[in-house]
Design an enzyme around this catalytic site. Sequence first.
Site, mmCIF file in Angstrom:
data_model
loop_
_atom_site.group_PDB
_atom_site.id
_atom_site.type_symbol
_atom_site.label_atom_id
_atom_site.label_comp_id
_atom_site.label_asym_id
_atom_site.label_seq_id
_atom_site.Cartn_x
_atom_site.Cartn_y
_atom_site.Cartn_z
ATOM 1 N N VAL A 1 29.873 -47.847 14.775
ATOM 2 C CA VAL A 1 29.735 -46.835 15.822
ATOM 3 C C VAL A 1 29.305 -47.532 17.111
ATOM 4 O O VAL A 1 28.389 -48.364 17.103
ATOM 5 C CB VAL A 1 28.698 -45.763 15.433
ATOM 6 N N LYS B 1 33.133 -43.703 16.696
ATOM 7 C CA LYS B 1 33.119 -44.261 15.333
ATOM 8 C C LYS B 1 34.491 -44.834 15.019
ATOM 9 O O LYS B 1 35.503 -44.138 15.125
ATOM 10 C CB LYS B 1 32.734 -43.198 14.312
ATOM 11 N N GLY C 1 28.484 -46.727 10.118
ATOM 12 C CA GLY C 1 28.591 -45.498 9.346
ATOM 13 C C GLY C 1 29.211 -45.750 8.003
ATOM 14 O O GLY C 1 29.344 -46.880 7.551
ATOM 15 N N GLY C 2 29.644 -44.664 7.341
ATOM 16 C CA GLY C 2 30.164 -44.770 5.996
ATOM 17 C C GLY C 2 31.424 -45.609 5.885
ATOM 18 O O GLY C 2 31.617 -46.325 4.927
ATOM 19 N N PHE C 3 32.320 -45.529 6.903
ATOM 20 C CA PHE C 3 33.574 -46.265 6.805
ATOM 21 C C PHE C 3 33.849 -47.106 8.043
ATOM 22 O O PHE C 3 34.974 -47.483 8.296
ATOM 23 C CB PHE C 3 34.737 -45.288 6.578
ATOM 24 N N GLY C 4 32.835 -47.409 8.841
ATOM 25 C CA GLY C 4 33.072 -48.249 9.996
ATOM 26 C C GLY C 4 31.882 -48.282 10.933
ATOM 27 O O GLY C 4 30.830 -47.720 10.654
ATOM 28 N N ASP D 1 27.426 -34.760 1.538
ATOM 29 C CA ASP D 1 26.702 -36.019 1.783
ATOM 30 C C ASP D 1 25.520 -35.786 2.728
ATOM 31 O O ASP D 1 25.347 -36.517 3.704
ATOM 32 C CB ASP D 1 27.653 -37.068 2.355
ATOM 33 N N LEU E 1 25.995 -49.251 18.073
ATOM 34 C CA LEU E 1 24.850 -48.406 17.740
ATOM 35 C C LEU E 1 24.442 -48.535 16.276
ATOM 36 O O LEU E 1 23.278 -48.376 15.931
ATOM 37 C CB LEU E 1 25.182 -46.933 18.037
ATOM 38 N N GLY E 2 25.408 -48.789 15.426
ATOM 39 C CA GLY E 2 25.102 -48.870 13.995
ATOM 40 C C GLY E 2 26.379 -48.874 13.193
ATOM 41 O O GLY E 2 27.474 -49.052 13.722
#
Length: 779
Positions: free
Chosen positions: A482, A496, A477-480, A592, A474-475
Amino acid sequence: MVVARRRYTVYFLATFLALLKASLLLANGKAFAYPSIAKPLGTWINNNSDSNWDTEELTLKPILVNGDFVCGFHCKLEENNNCLFAISIFHFVSNSYTNLKMVWSANRNNHVGGGAKLLLSQQGDLTLQDVDSTLVWSTKTAGKFVSGLKLTDQGNLLLFDGNNEIIWQSFDHPTDCLVLGQSLVSGQKLKSNFSTTEWSEGLYSLLIDNRGLFVASVESDASLVYCLSPCSPLKSTTGQFYAEFTNTSLGDGLYPGLGVSFIQLGSDGHLRSFRWVESEWKEVYDLLEDQVRQCDYPLACGEYGICSASGCNCPEPDENETTHFKLINPDQPSLGCSPYVPISCKSHLLEINNVSSFTIFWLDNCYITDIESCKQACLKNCSCLEVDTFYNISVFLKVSSSTVRKRRQNVGVILGSTLRATFSVLLICTFLLLQIKEDPKDAEEDYLGHISGTSTRFAYEELKDITNNFSNKLGEGGFGCVFQGTLADGTQVAVKCLDGFGPGKKSFIAEVETIGSIHHFNLVGLVGFCAEKLQMHLVYKYMCNGSLDQWIYCRDKLLVLGWQCRRKIILDIAKGLTYLHEGCKQKIVHLDIKPQNILLDENFNAMVSDFGLSKLVGREQSQIVTTMRGTPGYMAPEWLNSTITEKVDVYSFGIVVLEILCGRKNVDRSLPEEDAHLVRLFKRMTEDGELLDLVDKYNEEMQSHAAEVVEMMKVAACCLQVEYARRPSMSIVVNFLEGKMDDENKYNFSNPPAPVEVETLGHQTDTATLIPSVLSGPR
């Protein structure tokens, strides 16, 4: 006929100007008596000749010159066996070449000497051979039909074929610099020099990872990250991220300043930009200054050095007032410290308390058991030099047990650096301790025992089935990454996957502890988690309409959000933050808030997500001191002092509200400089009474409700006040949006002052009253 004449006139003028420029350049001397292109069967020998360019630091034998760039053999003065084939940027001033700055080299780790040869073969390979014909470096392009070698006026050395297609280029193999017009692509690295005088590779590297983040780390161990920064890069047709170095930015997250010519990753780990000023290259901007404090740089104070606000010093004496370390040079404390007695296996641990940051984590897995076990393991291992406790509360540094001189030292307590020798033994330490470690499942259970409020626990194999072996991405994220998945009951979920070390593990703990035990309609629900060895995954309810940024920045008329939908999204975000700040047992500061962390369900209900940076705050605490975290452009000005309240979320909310109402990013480098920063533009439009011009121009419904949109902008203005005490609480914002304001809950939303511009991480603006840290220098 007229068109033909015009073309002829343009051609004639262009040719005349080119010849005039060439004549002027030739008049300036031998700097421009060199070609910019060479054909195959070319050979260049590194020898002494009258045509060499001599500077105060090196001798350069030019091969190709174009504009302000020259490539050739660069040799250190009086060191004939210390030469590189390299490219430098220069300014020719009064027959002087004292201002050469090397921006690329082919053989930085394998220097050549006098008599070395550069050869462009008939087969198309460009090679560098030492005087004994040993192959030192090659482009490995033999058989690729190379027609020539060219140095462009941007400083790119390339091989091209008969169709002028690029076969190989130096831009694809950066060393420690980027020049204007060059891009850093994922898969490439900038690697620092070892020192300001030593050309070989040093300790630090900078790259763009597969999430589109700038990662600055210690090159010998990529897990030792000292800067992780969003760069908002573009994605190429091949799917790679890249950040272009333009006149105004590197990517869309780092800002080198105007008029710069190159960026260099220094031997101290700093990323600096340079431009020509009068008669020399001068630093314009430290690109990481807003995101990395001085004491957070590895080896900021040398080996064994302690970095604090007052400067560099050595660790304090132990409880027996025994001093174990001394400054190598009291006049240059940044060089570090040395032990009075060499450290041996017969040692003990010196505890250094109140440490707020520590660059090197000795054995990252230590905190999954207990610190005493880690200390004992370190004392049994001759290679171990230090132990870090959980969340950096204190550091234990290994010192000799031998009796040494006693002396009191008045030093700081922030350990910002450690031994370079540690870098090479970290993996060995980890391997040895893992061999004597208890059963991995038992260790895992101990680790999970630290996590409170957990939800359903999934096995890793279950998640592979749920996500069809992680096939539907899907995309990121901040640390990995998804991935989309489906539970056995048909429930759609988003999984995630977090990185197993460093920030990823802390993000995992923060998210599970924060949202595993709280429930609110406007917070993304945590379905469960997985933690098996290094596999860490969070399972959320799937939000089919993705993140807010995909909708508010979109120019597709089929995807734009109308006024009522945007108004509801703003209210939903406010309700979610109100619950975090006031509805939980412990106050939760998200830290954030940005459009990427606001997710939309099938009915466009907005939910706050991504609690990896959140902070739990006791109800009795009015302020907290914490390390800087968040996303540049959304961070409140008080972050510069690291003392914050929940009002930092209110400030970020104000930025998001403006983006929703204006339909654009907070910082948009595609716009003219005066309009690039939304807050700066908002301030100007407020003072000029032209807020209607800010309403999203690409949405007819927003334009038809422009007056209501402008009223909503006043909410953003209240949230963006520099003094956090003047910002409303999120519950007051909710009451105002729902029309529930009463006499006991007054707040001036009707005529708020224009937000005063301040400098927050990543963006520089102006203000009448700036705090000292802002005035300290260019950002």
